[in-house]
Design a protein around this motif. Structure first.
Motif, PDB file in Angstrom:
ATOM      1  N   ALA A 173       0.831  -1.206   0.000  1.00  0.00           N
ATOM      2  CA  ALA A 173       0.000   0.000   0.000  1.00  0.00           C
ATOM      3  C   ALA A 173       0.866   1.257   0.000  1.00  0.00           C
ATOM      4  O   ALA A 173       0.546   2.246  -0.672  1.00  0.00           O
ATOM      5  N   LEU A 174       1.969   1.230   0.738  1.00  0.00           N
ATOM      6  CA  LEU A 174       2.879   2.378   0.755  1.00  0.00           C
ATOM      7  C   LEU A 174       3.498   2.614  -0.621  1.00  0.00           C
ATOM      8  O   LEU A 174       3.643   3.759  -1.064  1.00  0.00           O
ATOM      9  N   LEU A 175       3.869   1.533  -1.286  1.00  0.00           N
ATOM     10  CA  LEU A 175       4.502   1.671  -2.602  1.00  0.00           C
ATOM     11  C   LEU A 175       3.536   2.226  -3.645  1.00  0.00           C
ATOM     12  O   LEU A 175       3.968   2.738  -4.679  1.00  0.00           O
ATOM     13  N   ALA A 176       2.245   2.123  -3.371  1.00  0.00           N
ATOM     14  CA  ALA A 176       1.242   2.586  -4.345  1.00  0.00           C
ATOM     15  C   ALA A 176       0.790   4.024  -4.107  1.00  0.00           C
ATOM     16  O   ALA A 176       0.096   4.592  -4.955  1.00  0.00           O
ATOM     17  N   THR A 224      -0.031  12.837  -9.422  1.00  0.00           N
ATOM     18  CA  THR A 224      -0.497  11.460  -9.626  1.00  0.00           C
ATOM     19  C   THR A 224       0.648  10.453  -9.675  1.00  0.00           C
ATOM     20  O   THR A 224       0.405   9.250  -9.788  1.00  0.00           O
ATOM     21  N   ASP A 225       1.883  10.926  -9.595  1.00  0.00           N
ATOM     22  CA  ASP A 225       3.034  10.019  -9.612  1.00  0.00           C
ATOM     23  C   ASP A 225       3.193   9.336  -8.257  1.00  0.00           C
ATOM     24  O   ASP A 225       2.864   9.908  -7.211  1.00  0.00           O
ATOM     25  N   ARG A 226       3.722   8.124  -8.294  1.00  0.00           N
ATOM     26  CA  ARG A 226       3.978   7.415  -7.045  1.00  0.00           C
ATOM     27  C   ARG A 226       5.103   8.102  -6.268  1.00  0.00           C
ATOM     28  O   ARG A 226       6.078   8.571  -6.845  1.00  0.00           O
ATOM     29  N   VAL A 227       4.959   8.118  -4.960  1.00  0.00           N
ATOM     30  CA  VAL A 227       5.958   8.762  -4.103  1.00  0.00           C
ATOM     31  C   VAL A 227       7.256   7.963  -4.100  1.00  0.00           C
ATOM     32  O   VAL A 227       8.349   8.522  -4.199  1.00  0.00           O
ATOM     33  N   PHE A 228       7.130   6.649  -4.000  1.00  0.00           N
ATOM     34  CA  PHE A 228       8.312   5.791  -3.885  1.00  0.00           C
ATOM     35  C   PHE A 228       8.534   5.048  -5.201  1.00  0.00           C
ATOM     36  O   PHE A 228       7.737   4.188  -5.582  1.00  0.00           O
ATOM     37  N   GLN A 229       9.610   5.408  -5.872  1.00  0.00           N
ATOM     38  CA  GLN A 229       9.913   4.846  -7.184  1.00  0.00           C
ATOM     39  C   GLN A 229      10.734   3.568  -7.041  1.00  0.00           C
ATOM     40  O   GLN A 229      11.922   3.515  -7.351  1.00  0.00           O
ATOM     41  N   THR A 233      10.333  -6.021  -4.690  1.00  0.00           N
ATOM     42  CA  THR A 233      11.575  -6.795  -4.691  1.00  0.00           C
ATOM     43  C   THR A 233      12.732  -5.955  -4.167  1.00  0.00           C
ATOM     44  O   THR A 233      13.564  -6.432  -3.387  1.00  0.00           O
ATOM     45  N   THR A 234      12.779  -4.692  -4.580  1.00  0.00           N
ATOM     46  CA  THR A 234      13.824  -3.786  -4.085  1.00  0.00           C
ATOM     47  C   THR A 234      13.723  -3.613  -2.574  1.00  0.00           C
ATOM     48  O   THR A 234      14.740  -3.577  -1.871  1.00  0.00           O
ATOM     49  N   VAL A 235      12.501  -3.533  -2.065  1.00  0.00           N
ATOM     50  CA  VAL A 235      12.318  -3.373  -0.617  1.00  0.00           C
ATOM     51  C   VAL A 235      12.804  -4.621   0.116  1.00  0.00           C
ATOM     52  O   VAL A 235      13.498  -4.528   1.134  1.00  0.00           O
ATOM     53  N   PHE A 236      12.443  -5.804  -0.395  1.00  0.00           N
ATOM     54  CA  PHE A 236      12.916  -7.047   0.220  1.00  0.00           C
ATOM     55  C   PHE A 236      14.445  -7.064   0.272  1.00  0.00           C
ATOM     56  O   PHE A 236      15.051  -7.400   1.296  1.00  0.00           O
ATOM     57  N   GLU A 237      15.076  -6.714  -0.855  1.00  0.00           N
ATOM     58  CA  GLU A 237      16.538  -6.745  -0.924  1.00  0.00           C
ATOM     59  C   GLU A 237      17.152  -5.701   0.008  1.00  0.00           C
ATOM     60  O   GLU A 237      18.199  -5.945   0.622  1.00  0.00           O
TER      61      GLU A 237
END
Length: 347
Positions: A173-176, A224-229, A233-237
């Motif tokens: 949800a944060l990534l969106a 309208t752009d996502r905050v976190f680009q 998978t990047t978050v897991f890593e």
């Protein structure tokens, strides 16, 4: 000369493909379904790792390190059936997919290929996903927030971790969230709006100071752009990298969800279930307790032990201010409870 090289390459390609086919036939002795399952797992891996079909592989395509395999597993963990929905593969399925590759590489080694089968010797993911949520201390989370800044795209990664910690909103949800999902509700307070699990709308508060730090990264982005680009998978890593830096071992089962659940655990332990439910978004106390109560229990503080002790509260009167502050500051749980009580007292 070129024809000779092409012939050698052709034989090399055929050798790898033929060996894999022989392996699949061997697995197919059990059943055709077993063969198909192995073939699907192997095709998926090489398409991800090499962007090649099996009949296009040569011996150089077989070289992998354990880091490569971990990245692939994290990729599988990050896949979703659709945007912001449930995971595409459960841990049990991912374990089976890695096991298929481990079995293939054991076979390749026996077939005299120069491969490292130990690159695929990963510990299985817990098949009960609720077991995956390990506990973190406040100090560890604060260290992660700071250390993340040293990584590539570090400021965004740091802000994402901090936002997950302070809002308890799920990673997907944060990534969106987009820039238009922030709204000022009163002086010094903003809310971030996110579509969480089950399409539930969550609105969680953050301070104006924190919002300004996030907004400083906006640049030329549209509302309208996502905050976190970045993707999951990047978050897991990122979390895996920070765990290694901090010396957090795998048996603790720490993940991004551990960051999300910190404040929820704290409120449960403080006895404020109403606040914990508001922080977590859960409507059921049973679900809250099952998933978010800290499993690292302090057995010495449980009722069955405490009842045997005789406590003399007058001992507190004998403590100096400095001694009392030292006790509070040296125990992060006590310190957080005192601070929360002070905040509530001012409201």
């Amino acid at each position: 000369m070129n024809a000779m090289i092409n012939n050698v390459t052709g034989l090399n390609n055929k050798s790898v493909y033929s060996t894999i086919q022989t392996f699949l036939e061997y697995k197919g002795d059990r059943s055709e379904n077993t063969k198909k399952a192995y073939e699907k797992d192997i095709k998926l891996f090489f398409m991800y790792a090499r962007n090649k079909n099996l009949n296009e592989l040569d011996t150089s395509d077989l070289e992998f390190t354990i880091d490569d395999v971990l990245k692939y597993r994290n990729h599988l963990r990050g896949l979703r059936k659709k945007s912001d929905a449930e995971r595409k593969y459960a841990n049990k399925s991912i374990n089976r997919m890695i096991d298929s590759l481990r079995s293939l590489y054991s076979y390749l080694e026996r077939a005299k290929y120069n491969v490292d089968k130990m690159a695929f010797a990963l510990d299985d993911l817990p098949e009960n996903d609720s077991e995956e949520i390990g506990y973190m201390t406040l100090m560890e989370i604060e260290q992660m927030v700071e250390l993340a800044k040293t990584l590539p795209n570090g400021l965004q990664k740091s802000l994402l971790i901090e936002l997950g910690w302070k809002t308890s909103i799920r990673m997907d949800a944060l990534l969106a969230i987009t820039w238009k999902d922030f709204k000022k509700v009163k002086a010094g307070v903003w809310v971030v709006r996110a579509i969480d699990k089950g399409n539930e709308v969550r609105e969680m508060p953050i301070t104006d100071q924190f919002y300004q730090r996030i907004y400083a990264t906006k640049g030329e982005a549209m509302l309208t752009d996502r905050v976190f680009q970045m993707g999951s998978t990047t978050v897991f890593e990122t979390v895996d990298t920070l765990k290694r830096i901090l010396g957090i071992t795998e048996d603790r089962r720490v993940s991004f969800h551990s960051i999300r659940k910190f404040l929820i655990d704290l409120m449960v332990e403080h006895g404020d279930l109403k606040a914990a439910m508001a922080q977590s978004g859960h409507k059921s106390i049973e679900t809250l307790w099952k998933h978010y109560a800290n499993k690292q229990r302090d057995y010495e503080s449980m009722a069955g032990i405490l009842i045997e002790h005789n406590f003399n509260e007058s001992a507190l009167d004998d403590l100096s201010k400095d001694e009392l502050l030292a006790i509070i500051k040296n125990d992060s749980l006590v310190k957080n409870r005192v601070l929360m009580a002070l905040v509530r007292g001012k409201n």
